[in-house]
Design a protein around this motif. Structure first.
Motif, mmCIF file in Angstrom:
data_model
loop_
_atom_site.group_PDB
_atom_site.id
_atom_site.type_symbol
_atom_site.label_atom_id
_atom_site.label_comp_id
_atom_site.label_asym_id
_atom_site.label_seq_id
_atom_site.Cartn_x
_atom_site.Cartn_y
_atom_site.Cartn_z
ATOM 1 N N ARG A 200 3.298 -7.838 0.406
ATOM 2 C CA ARG A 200 4.750 -7.747 0.553
ATOM 3 C C ARG A 200 5.282 -8.696 1.623
ATOM 4 N NH1 ARG A 200 8.295 -2.349 2.270
ATOM 5 N NH2 ARG A 200 10.339 -3.367 2.191
ATOM 6 N N ALA B 292 0.488 4.369 1.096
ATOM 7 C CA ALA B 292 0.295 3.632 -0.160
ATOM 8 C C ALA B 292 0.257 2.129 0.091
ATOM 9 C CB ALA B 292 1.418 3.973 -1.139
ATOM 10 N N ALA B 293 1.114 1.648 0.973
ATOM 11 C CA ALA B 293 1.127 0.219 1.287
ATOM 12 C C ALA B 293 -0.163 -0.194 1.986
ATOM 13 C CB ALA B 293 2.328 -0.117 2.162
ATOM 14 N N GLU C 12 -7.091 -2.902 -0.483
ATOM 15 C CA GLU C 12 -7.655 -3.312 -1.767
ATOM 16 C C GLU C 12 -7.474 -4.803 -2.005
ATOM 17 O OE1 GLU C 12 -7.163 -2.278 -6.542
ATOM 18 O OE2 GLU C 12 -6.317 -0.939 -5.024
ATOM 19 N N ALA C 13 -6.270 -5.323 -1.692
ATOM 20 C CA ALA C 13 -5.977 -6.736 -1.947
ATOM 21 C C ALA C 13 -6.504 -7.657 -0.859
ATOM 22 C CB ALA C 13 -4.465 -6.929 -2.081
ATOM 23 N N GLU D 271 -3.091 1.269 1.692
ATOM 24 C CA GLU D 271 -4.155 1.294 0.680
ATOM 25 C C GLU D 271 -4.128 0.026 -0.170
ATOM 26 O OE1 GLU D 271 -5.645 4.094 -3.066
ATOM 27 O OE2 GLU D 271 -4.161 4.855 -1.649
ATOM 28 N N ALA D 272 -2.910 -0.423 -0.510
ATOM 29 C CA ALA D 272 -2.797 -1.653 -1.295
ATOM 30 C C ALA D 272 -3.301 -2.860 -0.506
ATOM 31 C CB ALA D 272 -1.345 -1.860 -1.713
#
Length: 337
Positions: free
Chosen positions: A53, A40-41, A47-48, A43-44
């Motif tokens: 983080r 999930a991290a 995208e970004a 994938e983020a």
């Protein structure tokens, strides 16, 4: 002469330092696969186009591709850059070993000692990867945030294989990220480990309000402790007064970007170790390394009083004030050893 053409690298570890090194390689025009275990991290990040983080200020260049698939990250890469904490290095190399092609070389940017064994990273790598594969270490005075922002930085890349060291230096080096090469992996490893313990001691001193004189004392005598251990283990004094020794020690002790320094400040303010580490929110290498440094020094009869007092605060529950008092009450001695 090192090959300066664009290449493909797998960076294993998507924390702040792994991300910063991946960004630096991609800025140089290389294809980079940045691997992290949390899908999930990753994938983020994809995208970004940033690691929101750990390193939000560093936008990903177009050639940087985050992935949670370790096999895909490694497959076809020219070389591998491992950026994980010292306590996770063996498990990471164990996972990598069956995926590596014979031609792939491994560089790590890990600073510390393996828990329980006190092995330096190059010793862990030799056990897991064997002694035939070219390996090396990247270390030196470098905060991830400043590298991410493209601020001037210098590091050392050390390897027994001079061609590998030169190749990796060419891969990273540019007008703001300067690389020095060396062969002394022992000295570089010791510098990267011990400086974290000493930074905790300096943080405690500053947190107790002991001032700039005490800070200079701890850094200078701390360097002597680092050199005693490093030379005993086979490292070079020249390495330990260079970028990966004194340079990294000065940086880590003197700036609050350092997690280890912040750990010392929090301990001086009354936090216990778990509370302080939770507040910092990332691994504080010096906490674990202090135990191994203390054991190595004791077993080899090496005088490391600053590291010993840091160990007593971190692992025996001693009050920071008591540890500081034991250092200041030591008898006078010759400075030249």
């Amino acid at each position: 002469m090192a090959d300066k053409r664009p290449r493909c690298y797998a960076v294993i570890g998507a924390g702040s330092w792994g991300t910063a090194l991946a960004v630096q390689l991609a800025r140089r025009g290389h294809a980079v696969r940045l691997w992290g275990r949390e899908a999930a991290a990753i994938e983020a990040m994809a995208e970004a186009r940033a690691n929101a983080r750990y390193l939000p200020e560093a936008t990903f260049p177009a050639t940087l591709a985050p992935t949670a698939d370790l096999g895909a990250a490694v497959d076809g890469a020219d070389d591998i850059v491992v950026v994980v904490p010292s306590h996770a290095l063996r498990a990471c190399l164990d996972a990598l070993a069956p995926l590596l092609a014979p031609r792939q070389r491994v560089l790590w940017a890990t600073k510390g000692l393996e828990p329980e064994t006190a092995l330096l990273p190059h010793e862990v790598a030799a056990q897991v990867l064997g002694v035939e594969r070219p390996v090396g270490v990247l270390s030196g005075p470098s905060f991830a945030g400043e590298v991410g922002r493209g601020l001037p930085t210098a590091v050392t890349i050390a390897s027994a294989d001079a061609v590998f060291a030169a190749d990796m230096a060419a891969a990273f080096h540019d007008g703001v990220f300067r690389v020095y090469t060396a062969h002394d992996v022992i000295g570089v490893g010791v510098g990267g480990a011990v400086k974290n313990v000493l930074a905790i001691a300096v943080g405690i001193s500053d947190g107790l309000g002991y001032g700039a004189n005490a800070r200079a004392l701890l850094i200078t005598r701390g360097l002597s402790e680092m050199m005693r251990l490093g030379v005993t283990l086979g490292g070079s004094r020249e390495t330990l007064i260079g970028m990966a020794g004194l340079g990294d020690l000065l940086l880590t002790c003197s700036d609050d970007q350092s997690r280890n320094r912040r750990m010392g400040l929090r301990l001086a303010a009354g936090d216990d170790v778990p509370t302080a580490e939770a507040g910092i929110g990332q691994v504080v290498e010096g906490v674990r390394v202090a135990r191994e440094v203390h054991r190595m020094a004791r077993e080899r009869g090496i005088d490391m009083p600053i590291a010993a007092q840091a160990y007593r605060v971190l692992h025996e529950g001693d009050a920071p004030q008591a540890a500081a008092r034991r250092l200041t009450e030591r008898p006078y001695r010759s400075e030249v050893e």
